[in-house]
Design a protein around this motif. Sequence first.
Motif, PDB file in Angstrom:
ATOM      1  N   PHE A 335      23.312 -38.102  69.310  1.00 43.83           N
ATOM      2  CA  PHE A 335      23.291 -39.198  68.344  1.00 43.83           C
ATOM      3  C   PHE A 335      24.675 -39.498  67.753  1.00 43.83           C
ATOM      4  CE2 PHE A 335      18.960 -37.327  67.866  1.00 43.83           C
ATOM      5  CZ  PHE A 335      18.224 -38.435  68.262  1.00 43.83           C
ATOM      6  N   ILE A 336      25.510 -38.481  67.593  1.00 42.67           N
ATOM      7  CA  ILE A 336      26.687 -38.587  66.735  1.00 42.67           C
ATOM      8  C   ILE A 336      27.930 -38.957  67.534  1.00 42.67           C
ATOM      9  CG2 ILE A 336      28.097 -37.414  65.023  1.00 42.67           C
ATOM     10  CD1 ILE A 336      25.193 -37.841  64.189  1.00 42.67           C
ATOM     11  N   HIS A 390      21.580 -39.780  61.628  1.00 47.13           N
ATOM     12  CA  HIS A 390      21.904 -39.776  63.051  1.00 47.13           C
ATOM     13  C   HIS A 390      22.016 -41.194  63.590  1.00 47.13           C
ATOM     14  CE1 HIS A 390      20.255 -35.440  63.888  1.00 47.13           C
ATOM     15  NE2 HIS A 390      21.438 -35.452  63.305  1.00 47.13           N
ATOM     16  N   GLN A 394      25.652 -42.667  59.910  1.00 45.59           N
ATOM     17  CA  GLN A 394      26.504 -41.538  60.322  1.00 45.59           C
ATOM     18  C   GLN A 394      27.992 -41.771  60.094  1.00 45.59           C
ATOM     19  OE1 GLN A 394      27.367 -41.208  64.845  1.00 45.59           O
ATOM     20  NE2 GLN A 394      25.295 -42.048  64.710  1.00 45.59           N
TER      21      GLN A 394
END
Length: 490
Positions: A335-336, A390, A394
Amino acid sequence: MTAYEDLMAFQRQTEALAQVAGRLGWDQETMMPRGAAEQRGEETAALEGVLHARRTDPRIAGWLAQAKAEDDESEAQLRLIRRSYERSTKVPGKLAEELARVTSIAQGVWAEARANDDVAAFLPTLAEVVRLRREEAAHLAGGGDLYDALIDDYEPGATADTIGAVFGRMRPRLVALREAVLGAEYQPPVLSGKFGTDAQLRLSRDLAKRFGYDFTRGRLDTAVHPFSSGSGSDVRITTRVVETDPFNCIYSTIHEVGHACYELGVDTDYLLTPVGAGVSMGVHESQSRIYENQLGRSRAFTGWLHGQMVERFGDFGIADAEAFYGAVNRVQAGFIRTEADEVHYNLHIMMRFDLERDLIRGKLEVADMEEAWNARFLSDFGVAVDRPSHGMLQDVHWSVGLFGYFPTYALGNVYAGCLNASLRQAVPSLDEALTQGDTSAATGWLREALQRHGGLRPPADTIRTACGFEPDEGPLLDYLEAKFRGIYRI
């Protein structure tokens, strides 16, 4: 004194005040008590008012009209001052102050919303930031494209169309490589376990020194979102620590050291002048990304780093250097953005580029951003976003109004690919040095070829001069395919 000397004396004071403003931002991210956010917003706005008044001072126009360039340096100084003056005079002072105040406060609102996974708590503030940036863009664009006007803050000369064309050429090869890698029979090992905070930070400090960071002119702290701040003789970096993922701390640190070494490497004759800083965010990212990836994640350097990890953390489950090299470069659809592997990273940027372009142009509204983000992420990465931290919460960038900044990360990767190709030709023994943890040949070449010149040349010219050829995405894509097809044995 000549008109040029008067102008440069005035500019030197403006640059010094801008450094003070930057220090306020650093303090806000690292040391400032949470309860000071509202007051810091007022302080930031007041200082921005002073800076805007100086940048639009009518005397600048007179000095520019009379000043004569006598060499490449003075020509560059005048070019950059003229550009700043023309852009600054288009933006009302009250708007500049309000943007500084709101984005200062918004940073804290975002951090709390991110910690609580509470998008609703952030949306009103984000809407205000977007409204102000759209208004600023309208003043700057003069009837042209709003998003292009904002991109020009970070990568002068670039437009959404030129960047979009580069991304359009990159995407097919990146997607094909991702599919080949994720479908490969061999998969590298996964790092697991816990790695103490203090030990990670000690290793990070040692790595910073290895890559040439000068602690007599900087410091390393922790922050929610790692960053580098300052120029000249005071350039500070931050990192973050996750005890189950030491790579997060290691590579955040090396990345920010790349930014810092660019600023520290600029010729001291340019101190507190427009030329005395990195020329653009794309060129800046070329330094952070080549430090982090082509050097820090190379087979040669990770071989040395594996020994350091064993020495500091004992048996951590990855027995040999080759397996560790695979673990460092493992490809997965996470996700990041800041934790993304090199194959996925640019796809993260392309998504943000499309979303924020539509947001500034009014094709997407703030209220619809979370839904748009989640839908696009699922389409691009095949994974559903599980929580806002996420997803759209973020990154810090939108909270502080940095619209147009995201595409420079991918441009930086493109530039880094070009620089890496030239570096490898110039220093054929580079890997031999990296196996000993010695980065000095690489960092020395980068300092001489690019960093010391600061803003002397426009961004594309800076890369062209350093590399000896026109920048394009080919060297980056060739590097990625060779590296990851090798790691995954395909």
